[in-house]
Write a protein that holds these residues in place. Structure first.
Motif, PDB file in Angstrom:
ATOM      1  N   GLY A  53      31.776  52.556  36.640  1.00 42.61           N
ATOM      2  CA  GLY A  53      31.074  53.843  36.698  1.00 42.61           C
ATOM      3  C   GLY A  53      31.466  54.766  35.567  1.00 42.61           C
ATOM      4  N   CYS A  54      31.556  54.235  34.356  1.00 46.97           N
ATOM      5  CA  CYS A  54      31.913  54.994  33.136  1.00 46.97           C
ATOM      6  C   CYS A  54      33.367  55.469  33.119  1.00 46.97           C
ATOM      7  N   LYS A  55      34.216  54.887  33.952  1.00 46.37           N
ATOM      8  CA  LYS A  55      35.641  55.221  33.952  1.00 46.37           C
ATOM      9  C   LYS A  55      36.431  53.979  33.540  1.00 46.37           C
ATOM     10  N   ASN A  56      37.298  54.124  32.537  1.00 47.83           N
ATOM     11  CA  ASN A  56      38.125  53.022  32.065  1.00 47.83           C
ATOM     12  C   ASN A  56      39.373  52.891  32.930  1.00 47.83           C
ATOM     13  N   LEU A  57      39.627  51.664  33.382  1.00 46.76           N
ATOM     14  CA  LEU A  57      40.791  51.363  34.208  1.00 46.76           C
ATOM     15  C   LEU A  57      41.591  50.261  33.533  1.00 46.76           C
ATOM     16  N   HIS A  58      42.929  50.248  33.753  1.00 53.57           N
ATOM     17  CA  HIS A  58      43.782  49.311  33.021  1.00 53.57           C
ATOM     18  C   HIS A  58      44.944  48.865  33.907  1.00 53.57           C
ATOM     19  N   PHE A  59      45.195  47.555  33.911  1.00 59.10           N
ATOM     20  CA  PHE A  59      46.358  46.967  34.574  1.00 59.10           C
ATOM     21  C   PHE A  59      47.065  46.082  33.558  1.00 59.10           C
ATOM     22  N   VAL A  60      48.374  46.266  33.412  1.00 54.88           N
ATOM     23  CA  VAL A  60      49.220  45.368  32.628  1.00 54.88           C
ATOM     24  C   VAL A  60      50.403  45.029  33.512  1.00 54.88           C
ATOM     25  N   ARG A  61      50.605  43.736  33.748  1.00 53.88           N
ATOM     26  CA  ARG A  61      51.663  43.278  34.658  1.00 53.88           C
ATOM     27  C   ARG A  61      52.992  43.958  34.338  1.00 53.88           C
ATOM     28  N   GLY A  62      53.553  44.619  35.361  1.00 50.92           N
ATOM     29  CA  GLY A  62      54.865  45.243  35.227  1.00 50.92           C
ATOM     30  C   GLY A  62      54.893  46.528  34.424  1.00 50.92           C
ATOM     31  N   GLU A  63      53.733  47.038  33.969  1.00 51.26           N
ATOM     32  CA  GLU A  63      53.752  48.229  33.122  1.00 51.26           C
ATOM     33  C   GLU A  63      52.782  49.316  33.576  1.00 51.26           C
ATOM     34  N   ILE A  64      51.484  49.011  33.571  1.00 58.77           N
ATOM     35  CA  ILE A  64      50.447  50.020  33.790  1.00 58.77           C
ATOM     36  C   ILE A  64      49.553  49.567  34.926  1.00 58.77           C
ATOM     37  N   ASN A  66      46.253  51.725  36.767  1.00 57.31           N
ATOM     38  CA  ASN A  66      45.470  52.831  37.303  1.00 57.31           C
ATOM     39  C   ASN A  66      44.159  52.312  37.894  1.00 57.31           C
ATOM     40  N   THR A  67      44.166  51.015  38.292  1.00 54.12           N
ATOM     41  CA  THR A  67      42.942  50.381  38.795  1.00 54.12           C
ATOM     42  C   THR A  67      42.745  50.575  40.290  1.00 54.12           C
ATOM     43  N   GLY A  68      43.822  50.876  41.002  1.00 56.02           N
ATOM     44  CA  GLY A  68      43.736  50.939  42.453  1.00 56.02           C
ATOM     45  C   GLY A  68      43.924  49.575  43.109  1.00 56.02           C
ATOM     46  N   VAL A  69      44.083  48.528  42.299  1.00 55.85           N
ATOM     47  CA  VAL A  69      44.293  47.164  42.805  1.00 55.85           C
ATOM     48  C   VAL A  69      45.571  46.619  42.168  1.00 55.85           C
ATOM     49  N   ASP A  70      46.481  46.086  42.994  1.00 55.78           N
ATOM     50  CA  ASP A  70      47.690  45.455  42.463  1.00 55.78           C
ATOM     51  C   ASP A  70      47.399  43.975  42.242  1.00 55.78           C
ATOM     52  N   TYR A  71      47.237  43.598  40.995  1.00 53.83           N
ATOM     53  CA  TYR A  71      46.899  42.222  40.646  1.00 53.83           C
ATOM     54  C   TYR A  71      48.124  41.297  40.590  1.00 53.83           C
ATOM     55  N   SER A  72      49.302  41.782  40.963  1.00 51.78           N
ATOM     56  CA  SER A  72      50.535  40.998  40.815  1.00 51.78           C
ATOM     57  C   SER A  72      50.520  39.685  41.590  1.00 51.78           C
ATOM     58  N   ASN A  73      49.848  39.631  42.740  1.00 51.51           N
ATOM     59  CA  ASN A  73      49.808  38.409  43.546  1.00 51.51           C
ATOM     60  C   ASN A  73      48.693  37.452  43.133  1.00 51.51           C
ATOM     61  N   PHE A  74      47.792  37.900  42.322  1.00 49.46           N
ATOM     62  CA  PHE A  74      46.596  37.144  41.975  1.00 49.46           C
ATOM     63  C   PHE A  74      46.971  35.870  41.208  1.00 49.46           C
ATOM     64  N   ARG A  75      46.475  34.716  41.692  1.00 46.57           N
ATOM     65  CA  ARG A  75      46.747  33.411  41.064  1.00 46.57           C
ATOM     66  C   ARG A  75      45.488  32.563  41.084  1.00 46.57           C
ATOM     67  N   LEU A  76      45.381  31.678  40.103  1.00 48.01           N
ATOM     68  CA  LEU A  76      44.305  30.690  40.044  1.00 48.01           C
ATOM     69  C   LEU A  76      44.892  29.346  39.682  1.00 48.01           C
ATOM     70  N   THR A  77      44.378  28.284  40.320  1.00 48.63           N
ATOM     71  CA  THR A  77      44.678  26.929  39.875  1.00 48.63           C
ATOM     72  C   THR A  77      43.352  26.210  39.687  1.00 48.63           C
ATOM     73  N   PHE A  78      43.323  25.321  38.719  1.00 54.20           N
ATOM     74  CA  PHE A  78      42.132  24.533  38.420  1.00 54.20           C
ATOM     75  C   PHE A  78      42.521  23.060  38.433  1.00 54.20           C
ATOM     76  N   LYS A  79      41.672  22.234  39.025  1.00 50.80           N
ATOM     77  CA  LYS A  79      41.888  20.789  39.023  1.00 50.80           C
ATOM     78  C   LYS A  79      40.761  20.137  38.234  1.00 50.80           C
ATOM     79  N   VAL A  80      41.036  18.965  37.715  1.00 54.54           N
ATOM     80  CA  VAL A  80      40.070  18.237  36.898  1.00 54.54           C
ATOM     81  C   VAL A  80      38.771  17.968  37.656  1.00 54.54           C
ATOM     82  N   ASP A  81      38.860  17.788  38.968  1.00 61.58           N
ATOM     83  CA  ASP A  81      37.669  17.446  39.757  1.00 61.58           C
ATOM     84  C   ASP A  81      36.767  18.647  40.056  1.00 61.58           C
TER      85      ASP A  81
END
Length: 153
Positions: A53-64, A66-81
């Motif tokens: 909505g025209c507002k810039n938000l920023h998350f940097v692990r362990g530093e910044i 202001n997004t309202g979401v803590d992305y620290s737990n977020f993980r992804l795994t990918f498999k060949v299949d």
């Protein structure tokens, strides 16, 4: 005297050649493909930049954050299949299916099998040994998001 200068110059040139041809400067014999890099390890969010909505938000692990979401737990795994896992910001893990949607592997689709399935369409995907980055446009929510993922240590 000329012989001494010649020996000194020759020695310097040889030393320069030896140090310029270190292992770090040589091309890899068998570089990994984007797929091999993606599936070899789990990934975590390192940085998120969003425009909501025209507002810039920023998350940097362990530093910044202001997004309202803590992305620290977020993980992804990918498999060949084409399967994998998605762990959201609250630590809940879901199964996924994924695919490259372009021949040059710069576009991806990720389906998260949660109670309300989520589909992420990632554009401009860049994959390297140290990170992968994506840009997502969530048109219905007027959100443009750039995310950098790094390997989980």
């Amino acid at each position: 005297m000329n012989k001494a200068k010649f020996l000194i110059v020759t020695s310097l040139v040889l030393i320069a050649l030896v140090y310029s041809c270190t292992k770090d400067n040589l091309p890899e014999e068998n570089p990994l493909t984007k797929l091999e890099i993606l599936v070899r390890q789990p990934w975590q969010v390192d940085e998120v930049m969003s425009n909501v909505g025209c507002k810039n938000l920023h998350f940097v692990r362990g530093e910044i954050n202001n997004t309202g979401v803590d992305y620290s737990n977020f993980r992804l795994t990918f498999k060949v299949d084409g399967t994998g896992t998605y762990t959201n910001e609250t630590g809940v893990t879901y199964t996924t299916t994924w695919e490259f949607t372009s021949a040059d592997q710069h576009n991806m689709k990720l389906l998260v099998n949660s109670s309300t399935p989520q589909i992420f369409i990632w554009n401009m995907v860049e994959i390297s040994k140290t990170s992968f980055q994506s840009i997502t446009a969530l048109d219905k929510l007027s959100i443009l998001q750039s995310t950098r993922y790094v390997p989980v240590p």
